[in-house]
Design a protein around this motif. Structure first.
Motif, short mmCIF file in Angstrom:
data_model
loop_
_atom_site.label_atom_id
_atom_site.label_comp_id
_atom_site.label_asym_id
_atom_site.label_seq_id
_atom_site.Cartn_x
_atom_site.Cartn_y
_atom_site.Cartn_z
N PHE A 177 4.43 2.28 1.23
CA PHE A 177 4.71 3.20 2.32
C PHE A 177 6.19 3.12 2.68
O PHE A 177 6.75 2.01 2.80
CB PHE A 177 3.92 2.80 3.57
CG PHE A 177 2.50 3.32 3.62
CD1 PHE A 177 2.12 4.49 2.97
CD2 PHE A 177 1.55 2.64 4.38
CE1 PHE A 177 0.81 4.96 3.05
CE2 PHE A 177 0.24 3.10 4.47
CZ PHE A 177 -0.12 4.27 3.80
N SER A 178 6.81 4.26 2.89
CA SER A 178 8.12 4.28 3.52
C SER A 178 7.91 4.03 5.02
O SER A 178 6.76 4.01 5.50
CB SER A 178 8.77 5.65 3.33
OG SER A 178 8.02 6.62 4.05
N LEU A 179 8.99 3.89 5.75
CA LEU A 179 8.86 3.64 7.20
C LEU A 179 8.11 4.79 7.88
O LEU A 179 7.19 4.54 8.67
CB LEU A 179 10.25 3.46 7.81
CG LEU A 179 10.27 3.00 9.28
CD1 LEU A 179 9.68 1.61 9.44
CD2 LEU A 179 11.70 3.02 9.83
N ASP A 180 8.46 6.03 7.56
CA ASP A 180 7.79 7.18 8.21
C ASP A 180 6.31 7.24 7.83
O ASP A 180 5.46 7.53 8.67
CB ASP A 180 8.46 8.51 7.81
CG ASP A 180 9.81 8.68 8.50
OD1 ASP A 180 10.11 7.90 9.42
OD2 ASP A 180 10.55 9.59 8.10
N GLU A 181 6.01 6.99 6.55
CA GLU A 181 4.59 7.01 6.13
C GLU A 181 3.81 5.90 6.82
O GLU A 181 2.65 6.09 7.20
CB GLU A 181 4.50 6.82 4.61
CG GLU A 181 4.99 8.03 3.82
CD GLU A 181 5.20 7.73 2.33
OE1 GLU A 181 5.21 8.68 1.55
OE2 GLU A 181 5.36 6.54 1.95
N VAL B 249 0.84 -1.20 0.00
CA VAL B 249 0.00 0.00 0.00
C VAL B 249 0.88 1.25 0.00
O VAL B 249 1.87 1.32 0.72
CB VAL B 249 -1.00 -0.02 1.20
CG1 VAL B 249 -0.32 -0.33 2.51
CG2 VAL B 249 -1.76 1.30 1.33
N SER B 250 0.50 2.20 -0.87
CA SER B 250 1.18 3.49 -0.88
C SER B 250 0.22 4.59 -0.43
O SER B 250 0.65 5.70 -0.13
CB SER B 250 1.73 3.81 -2.27
OG SER B 250 0.70 3.71 -3.24
N ARG B 251 -1.08 4.30 -0.44
CA ARG B 251 -2.07 5.27 0.06
C ARG B 251 -3.33 4.52 0.49
O ARG B 251 -3.74 3.58 -0.18
CB ARG B 251 -2.42 6.28 -1.05
CG ARG B 251 -3.21 7.47 -0.55
CD ARG B 251 -3.23 8.60 -1.58
NE ARG B 251 -3.97 8.27 -2.79
CZ ARG B 251 -5.30 8.23 -2.87
NH1 ARG B 251 -6.05 8.50 -1.81
NH2 ARG B 251 -5.90 7.94 -4.01
N ARG C 142 13.48 5.33 2.59
CA ARG C 142 13.24 6.29 1.50
C ARG C 142 11.82 6.16 0.94
O ARG C 142 11.29 5.04 0.87
CB ARG C 142 14.21 6.01 0.35
CG ARG C 142 15.45 6.88 0.35
CD ARG C 142 16.32 6.56 -0.87
NE ARG C 142 16.75 5.15 -0.88
CZ ARG C 142 16.56 4.33 -1.90
NH1 ARG C 142 15.94 4.71 -2.99
NH2 ARG C 142 16.99 3.07 -1.82
N PRO C 143 11.22 7.26 0.47
CA PRO C 143 9.90 7.16 -0.18
C PRO C 143 9.97 6.28 -1.43
O PRO C 143 11.04 6.15 -2.04
CB PRO C 143 9.58 8.60 -0.57
CG PRO C 143 10.45 9.46 0.28
CD PRO C 143 11.69 8.66 0.55
N VAL D 277 -1.44 -5.37 10.36
CA VAL D 277 -0.20 -5.65 9.62
C VAL D 277 -0.18 -4.65 8.47
O VAL D 277 -1.17 -4.52 7.74
CB VAL D 277 -0.18 -7.10 9.09
CG1 VAL D 277 1.11 -7.36 8.31
CG2 VAL D 277 -0.31 -8.09 10.25
N LEU D 278 0.93 -3.94 8.32
CA LEU D 278 0.99 -2.84 7.36
C LEU D 278 2.32 -2.84 6.61
O LEU D 278 3.37 -3.13 7.18
CB LEU D 278 0.81 -1.51 8.12
CG LEU D 278 0.64 -0.25 7.30
CD1 LEU D 278 -0.65 -0.29 6.46
CD2 LEU D 278 0.61 0.98 8.21
N ASP D 279 2.26 -2.47 5.34
CA ASP D 279 3.43 -2.32 4.48
C ASP D 279 4.37 -1.22 5.01
O ASP D 279 3.91 -0.12 5.30
CB ASP D 279 2.90 -1.93 3.08
CG ASP D 279 3.95 -1.84 1.98
OD1 ASP D 279 5.15 -1.84 2.29
OD2 ASP D 279 3.54 -1.74 0.82
N ALA D 280 5.65 -1.53 5.14
CA ALA D 280 6.68 -0.50 5.47
C ALA D 280 7.96 -0.94 4.78
O ALA D 280 8.72 -1.75 5.28
CB ALA D 280 6.89 -0.39 6.97
#
Ligand SMILES: [Zn+2]
Ligand SMILES: [Zn+2]
Ligand SMILES: [Zn+2]
Length: 263
Positions: A211-215, A180-182, A205-206, A198-201
């Motif tokens: 998703f990047s780690l921060d996102e 997921v990116s959004r 880097r973007p 459970v989420l994509d990280a």
């Protein structure tokens, strides 16, 4: 495996990105790490409750993941989308058909089924049709909205993954949202009151498709699950070091990790 309806167990079978960790030909500190948590096979998971076991995605390492985690039987497969890292192990489910002498329900949306049909059309032929080979026996089940497997409802959670529309899933107070990116506006409501997310990280880097780690941290904090486990992880995120700096309740998952959720 939980045999009652009041517990759902999630097992992360693979928490790596599409290239896996270690990556072929890479000799970085994470790819050469001695910490078993830094070994990440391609993304898939097993959800078990009330005597049923459901695979989410069939990674290219499906066979090895089943052997490593003593998965001797499954009852259905649910697909998030048809990228190669999520589907290429599908042929291996023929062992489950052979042992159970039953066909397996394959749940996916029409777009994913179209791609499965191109790669694995032989596996969806009715019994007795097609070449007489040791092949999977699969039944097409189309996801058009919430559906039930055994005692639990599965709610598809629409996600944006770069230019693709893919699915996450909510089962009770558990949600699995890889690739997921959004998160679309309408999907946030489907992710309220979660015990485990459970989420994509992907990486620090973007990236246009993940998703990047921060996102991922930002989305996890907005969703506010009691526990968030990250998945689809590259070699840019060493397990122990990354977990030491993530906020409470949020951490990288690892291959073979199990969590139990109350529905
Ligand atoms: Zn992927
Ligand atoms: Zn590396
Ligand atoms: Zn993908």
């Amino acid at each position: 495996m939980p045999h009652t309806a009041d517990e759902i167990e999630l097992m992360l079978l693979g928490t790596g990105t599409s290239a896996g960790v270690p990556m072929i030909g890479c000799h970085c500190a994470v790819c050469e790490s001695a910490d078993p948590h830094d070994k990440r096979s391609r993304p898939s998971a097993l959800v078990s409750y009330d005597g049923v076991r459901i695979l989410i995605d069939t990674s290219p390492e499906l066979r090895l993941q089943c052997i490593a985690n003593h998965i001797d039987m499954i009852d259905a497969v649910v697909f998030t989308h048809a990228h190669a890292d999520h589907v290429m192990g599908l042929d291996d489910v023929r062992r489950f058909n052979a042992m159970s002498k039953r066909s397996l329900d394959i749940w996916a949306n029409e777009q994913t089924h179209a791609a499965l049909e191109r790669c694995f059309g032989y596996a969806f032929l009715p019994p007795g049709e097609g070449p007489k080979v040791f092949r999977p026996m699969l039944v097409k089940r189309v996801i058009e909205g919430p559906f039930e497997i055994g005692s639990q409802a599965w709610t598809p959670v629409p996600l944006i993954h770069g230019e693709w529309n893919v699915l996450g899933f909510r089962i009770g107070r558990l949600a699995y949202c890889t690739d997921v990116s959004r998160i679309p506006d309408k999907s946030w409501d489907l992710l309220r009151d979660l015990d485990v997310l459970v989420l994509d990280a992907l990486q620090p880097r973007p990236h246009p498709q993940h998703f990047s780690l921060d996102e991922a941290v930002e989305a996890a904090q907005r969703i506010g699950a009691r526990q968030t486990l990250f998945t689809h992880i590259t070699h840019y995120l060493p397990h122990a070091e990354t977990n030491a700096r993530l906020p409470p309740g949020i951490r990288l998952g690892f291959d073979g990790e199990r969590v139990v959720v109350k529905p």
